[in-house]
Design a protein around this motif. Structure first.
Motif, short mmCIF file in Angstrom:
data_model
loop_
_atom_site.label_atom_id
_atom_site.label_comp_id
_atom_site.label_asym_id
_atom_site.label_seq_id
_atom_site.Cartn_x
_atom_site.Cartn_y
_atom_site.Cartn_z
N PRO A 76 -118.62 -31.75 34.73
CA PRO A 76 -118.22 -31.07 33.41
C PRO A 76 -119.52 -31.21 32.50
O PRO A 76 -120.14 -32.40 32.61
CB PRO A 76 -116.97 -31.67 32.78
CG PRO A 76 -116.28 -32.12 33.81
CD PRO A 76 -117.24 -32.44 34.87
N THR A 77 -120.12 -30.15 31.92
CA THR A 77 -121.34 -30.30 31.23
C THR A 77 -121.38 -31.54 30.19
O THR A 77 -122.65 -32.21 30.20
CB THR A 77 -121.50 -29.14 30.38
OG1 THR A 77 -121.44 -28.09 31.14
CG2 THR A 77 -122.81 -29.19 29.76
N PHE A 164 -105.48 -35.12 39.70
CA PHE A 164 -105.70 -36.20 40.56
C PHE A 164 -106.74 -35.98 41.62
O PHE A 164 -106.61 -34.77 42.30
CB PHE A 164 -104.35 -36.78 40.86
CG PHE A 164 -103.59 -37.39 40.15
CD1 PHE A 164 -103.59 -38.61 39.59
CD2 PHE A 164 -102.52 -36.35 39.26
CE1 PHE A 164 -102.57 -39.17 38.54
CE2 PHE A 164 -101.70 -36.89 38.40
CZ PHE A 164 -101.79 -38.31 37.99
N ALA A 165 -107.29 -37.08 42.14
CA ALA A 165 -107.90 -36.84 43.43
C ALA A 165 -107.83 -38.16 44.18
O ALA A 165 -107.97 -39.28 43.71
CB ALA A 165 -109.55 -36.78 43.23
N ASN A 285 -109.75 -30.47 32.61
CA ASN A 285 -111.49 -30.31 32.37
C ASN A 285 -112.17 -30.29 33.32
O ASN A 285 -113.52 -30.45 33.28
CB ASN A 285 -111.46 -31.96 31.41
CG ASN A 285 -111.42 -33.05 32.30
OD1 ASN A 285 -111.50 -32.82 33.61
ND2 ASN A 285 -111.85 -34.04 31.81
N GLY A 286 -111.87 -30.21 34.70
CA GLY A 286 -112.49 -30.02 35.79
C GLY A 286 -113.30 -31.27 36.45
O GLY A 286 -113.81 -31.27 37.41
N LEU A 287 -113.13 -32.26 35.96
CA LEU A 287 -113.80 -33.55 36.34
C LEU A 287 -113.21 -34.01 38.00
O LEU A 287 -113.92 -34.55 38.93
CB LEU A 287 -113.63 -34.85 35.33
CG LEU A 287 -114.28 -35.94 36.02
CD1 LEU A 287 -115.72 -36.01 36.17
CD2 LEU A 287 -114.06 -37.23 34.89
N GLU A 322 -107.68 -35.48 48.33
CA GLU A 322 -106.72 -34.05 48.11
C GLU A 322 -106.75 -34.13 46.50
O GLU A 322 -106.46 -35.06 45.82
CB GLU A 322 -105.21 -34.05 48.60
CG GLU A 322 -104.74 -32.86 48.51
CD GLU A 322 -103.24 -32.93 49.25
OE1 GLU A 322 -102.50 -31.95 49.11
OE2 GLU A 322 -103.19 -33.96 50.02
N LEU A 323 -106.89 -32.74 46.04
CA LEU A 323 -106.78 -32.60 44.64
C LEU A 323 -105.23 -32.02 44.24
O LEU A 323 -104.73 -31.03 44.90
CB LEU A 323 -107.64 -31.45 44.26
CG LEU A 323 -107.85 -31.10 42.83
CD1 LEU A 323 -108.46 -32.22 42.04
CD2 LEU A 323 -108.76 -29.66 42.62
N ASN A 324 -104.83 -32.99 43.32
CA ASN A 324 -103.48 -32.61 42.87
C ASN A 324 -102.47 -32.16 43.93
O ASN A 324 -102.08 -31.09 44.14
CB ASN A 324 -103.49 -31.49 41.89
CG ASN A 324 -104.26 -31.69 40.45
OD1 ASN A 324 -104.36 -32.84 40.13
ND2 ASN A 324 -104.90 -30.95 39.81
N PRO A 325 -102.12 -33.15 44.86
CA PRO A 325 -101.21 -32.99 46.00
C PRO A 325 -99.84 -32.85 45.60
O PRO A 325 -99.23 -33.12 44.26
CB PRO A 325 -101.15 -34.40 46.57
CG PRO A 325 -101.74 -35.42 45.54
CD PRO A 325 -102.57 -34.71 44.81
#
Length: 329
Positions: A76-77, A164-165, A285-287, A322-325
């Motif tokens: 994120p910016t 989550f990651a 927020n994309g992070l 994995e993103l948001n399992p």
């Protein structure tokens, strides 16, 4: 001592089938001269495969990686412009997850090392904030923390508020005094026992569910005792005031290896389903997507595996972040 290294016999988890072992805790007390001599004598007999836990603030052997431009482009910016990734890690625990180094101020451990790999991949400077388990949700929601690397398990409730990651399996372990005779595989194993647990954790939810099951069956529930510090729970076990403690597997395996406690059972943190430990960020927020990409970079270049092996956690590795399992509600 200004710097010390604990040589510990590595405890393999092959006997803990499909288990999410738990944690106990080591008290990092200052060594007297005689204690140092005893430690050196014991260390001379440690096999070459022994885990070496570095308690120095410098962490000279920390594994590092390089920047991944594709992952960095996802940051994120506001965070990219700041150039810093500010993460929360609970430094009140013990090896190998998060604990205070010999200077009693620097937070070190496997969680910090994973966060460092992520920051490296994103081209950001890592800033570690010593946080407590109880305070991390508010820290993320308020913006004081941009991410948390502190053995946070993914569950349906948290997915409503956070992204989550994943980077490790989520296993919890019951620990007890050596030769306690306990064998905890399910709710029946805790009936009538005093069980230590942290408030607001996945393991608390499991124990509450197990107690409800016991009461429905007409059996005595466990008495839950709440501890902010796993070190306090360890002391309670050693003094006989507590039968068992349910906590993260990495701490439990380490503590068992130094002989303070015995692992007497394991359970996945998502019981009755499976869940994982993950980097935690504010939802939307994309992070988290950037963190997942940076983790993938560390998976691909081998630094992820090196980091887990450095802390004796190779058995908890996942195949890919994995993103948001998906989890069961």
């Amino acid at each position: 001592m200004t710097s010390r290294r604990f040589h510990v016999e590595r405890v393999r988890l092959s006997r803990l089938v499909a288990a999410f072992p738990l944690a106990a805790v080591l008290l990092l007390t200052s060594c007297t001269s005689s204690a140092e001599i005893e430690q050196e004598a014991r260390s001379s007999d440690v096999p070459s495969s022994a885990l070496v836990v570095d308690t120095s603030p410098e962490q000279a052997d920390r594994v590092r990686t390089d920047e991944d431009p594709d992952a960095a482009a996802l940051v994120p910016t506001d965070i990219a412009e700041d150039g810093v990734l500010r993460v929360g890690v609970n430094g009140a625990g013990d090896p190998p997850l998060g604990f205070l180094a010999d200077d009693n101020g620097t937070v070190v451990g496997s969680e910090v090392d994973i966060a460092q790999l992520v920051a490296d991949g994103l081209g950001l400077e890592l800033e570690v904030v010593n946080t407590t388990w109880e305070s991390w949700p508010l820290g993320v929601q308020s913006g004081d923390l941009e991410a948390v690397f502190s053995n946070v398990g993914v569950n349906a409730e948290r997915l409503q508020l956070f992204d989550f990651a994943t980077y490790r399996q989520g296993i919890m372990a019951f620990v007890a005094a050596p030769d306690s005779g306990l064998d905890i595989a399910d709710a029946a194993g805790i009936s009538g026992l005093s069980v230590g647990v942290g408030s607001g954790t996945n393991q608390e939810r499991i124990l509450l569910d197990w107690n409800a099951q016991l009461e429905a069956e007409g059996k005595a529930p466990a008495t839950l005792e709440y501890y902010v510090s796993a070190a306090d729970a360890l002391l309670a076990i050693q003094s006989g005031r507590l039968d068992t403690y349910l906590g993260p597997n990495p701490n439990a395996v380490y503590q068992e290896s130094v002989g303070d406690v015995e692992v007497v059972g394991t359970v996945n943190a998502g019981w009755p389903n499976t869940t994982y430990v993950a980097a935690t960020t504010l939802k939307g927020n994309g992070l988290a997507a950037a963190i997942q990409a940076s983790l993938q970079h560390a998976f691909d270049d081998g630094t992820y595996a090196e980091t887990l092996e450095r802390w004796g956690l190779g058995d908890e590795a996942v195949d890919a972040p994995e993103l948001n399992p998906a989890v069961a509600s």
